[in-house]
Design an enzyme around this catalytic site. Sequence first.
Site, PDB file in Angstrom:
ATOM      1  N   THR A   1       6.476  60.202  29.347  1.00 50.29           N
ATOM      2  CA  THR A   1       5.189  60.502  29.984  1.00 50.29           C
ATOM      3  C   THR A   1       5.392  60.438  31.495  1.00 50.29           C
ATOM      4  O   THR A   1       6.437  59.971  31.963  1.00 50.29           O
ATOM      5  CB  THR A   1       4.115  59.472  29.599  1.00 50.29           C
ATOM      6  OG1 THR A   1       4.480  58.198  30.156  1.00 50.29           O
ATOM      7  CG2 THR A   1       3.973  59.325  28.101  1.00 50.29           C
TER       8      THR A   1
ATOM      9  N   ILE B   1      11.047  51.928  31.439  1.00 46.89           N
ATOM     10  CA  ILE B   1      10.299  52.071  32.689  1.00 46.89           C
ATOM     11  C   ILE B   1      10.872  53.222  33.514  1.00 46.89           C
ATOM     12  O   ILE B   1      12.053  53.241  33.852  1.00 46.89           O
ATOM     13  CB  ILE B   1      10.325  50.764  33.503  1.00 46.89           C
ATOM     14  CG1 ILE B   1       9.742  49.607  32.680  1.00 46.89           C
ATOM     15  CG2 ILE B   1       9.594  50.935  34.827  1.00 46.89           C
ATOM     16  CD1 ILE B   1       8.286  49.758  32.286  1.00 46.89           C
ATOM     17  N   LYS B   2       9.973  54.173  33.810  1.00 52.19           N
ATOM     18  CA  LYS B   2      10.406  55.357  34.547  1.00 52.19           C
ATOM     19  C   LYS B   2      10.212  55.106  36.045  1.00 52.19           C
ATOM     20  O   LYS B   2       9.101  54.804  36.494  1.00 52.19           O
ATOM     21  CB  LYS B   2       9.539  56.526  34.090  1.00 52.19           C
ATOM     22  CG  LYS B   2      10.230  57.850  34.056  1.00 52.19           C
ATOM     23  CD  LYS B   2       9.344  58.810  33.292  1.00 52.19           C
ATOM     24  CE  LYS B   2       9.791  60.207  33.398  1.00 52.19           C
ATOM     25  NZ  LYS B   2       8.810  61.122  32.815  1.00 52.19           N
ATOM     26  N   VAL B   3      11.296  55.255  36.785  1.00 51.01           N
ATOM     27  CA  VAL B   3      11.278  54.950  38.213  1.00 51.01           C
ATOM     28  C   VAL B   3      11.720  56.195  38.996  1.00 51.01           C
ATOM     29  O   VAL B   3      12.855  56.648  38.818  1.00 51.01           O
ATOM     30  CB  VAL B   3      12.265  53.793  38.534  1.00 51.01           C
ATOM     31  CG1 VAL B   3      12.193  53.412  40.006  1.00 51.01           C
ATOM     32  CG2 VAL B   3      12.011  52.591  37.643  1.00 51.01           C
TER      33      VAL B   3
END
Length: 309
Positions: free
Chosen positions: A64, A124-126
């Site tokens: 997402t 976790i998208k960074v």
Amino acid sequence: MLKPDQIPAHIGARRQSMPVNNPTTEGKSLKHPAAKAPKIFADTGTIDEIRPLLEAGIINGVTTNPTLMKRAGATSWSQAKEMMQEIVTLMAPYPVSLELTELQADKMIAQAEALAAFGSNVVIKVPVGGYEAVDPALDKNTGLKVLHALWKRDIQTNATLIFNSTQALFAAQAGASYVSPFLGRLADYMYKHDAVEMASGNALYYLEDHKGTKENSRQHNTAYVANAGSRMDAGVRLIHEITTIFANYDITTEVLAASFRNGVQIPECLLCGADILTIPAPLLMGVADHPLTNEGMKSFVEDSKAFES
Ligand code: E4P
């Protein structure tokens, strides 16, 4: 078009060393036929798009981002969080990437810890960079610092907004579990700003069949990028470059090809050795469709009427 025999041996060997993605269901004696296949993720924040894909065994993960959550109907962070939690629960144990919205390292780490508490399948998208572009007061290395801090905390991460192989390598060095090169946005950019005068050798502007004249190259490259054909598609080239570098140096960060624009890019990324493809749900819903499949199915159904009593 890439041919299967063009997959370099080192990329093949790397794939063999990657974890099993489709384990055989417990208690079954038959082995899953695609245990070592690349993972296919749905690139969406809409749970109703995810369910049928999960039921059909097509996907084993979700990605997402804030744009997708907004498109899915979230109008506040608390609503977005609720929706993300639902996706995480539905998808468990398969990975779900949730993107950080904070921009300062300490706040990003706190937000990451809160999101990671949704489930052990959270990634976790960074964003790898772009911080200074948003606010000149921000540290341009914020993304890498946060990736490294989360690696130390044993939190899975996905370095996003990757547009060249150096960003991918640096993210892997920082400890990222996944890197997300955006092949479609790169191809879009090339199509709009095809600048053949830029030196080749840069993944963004590499022209494989440079004929020596500006006109020729521009025409050829633009046509290929527009059709998403062969390795002259800058996005597909980028995937190939990253998988080759990761294979050469035994880097186990998974290459998650993102930002798909059409079905042609799917087999091309597979032939380039991508570990994961995250694909928009509408494109995934069409996998069982083909005009000749439709035609064949109609004739089989028609002919089967001969057996009706
Ligand atoms: C990947 O994780 C991103 O969410 C996504 O693929 C971006 O795609 P877009 O370029 O279509 O926005």
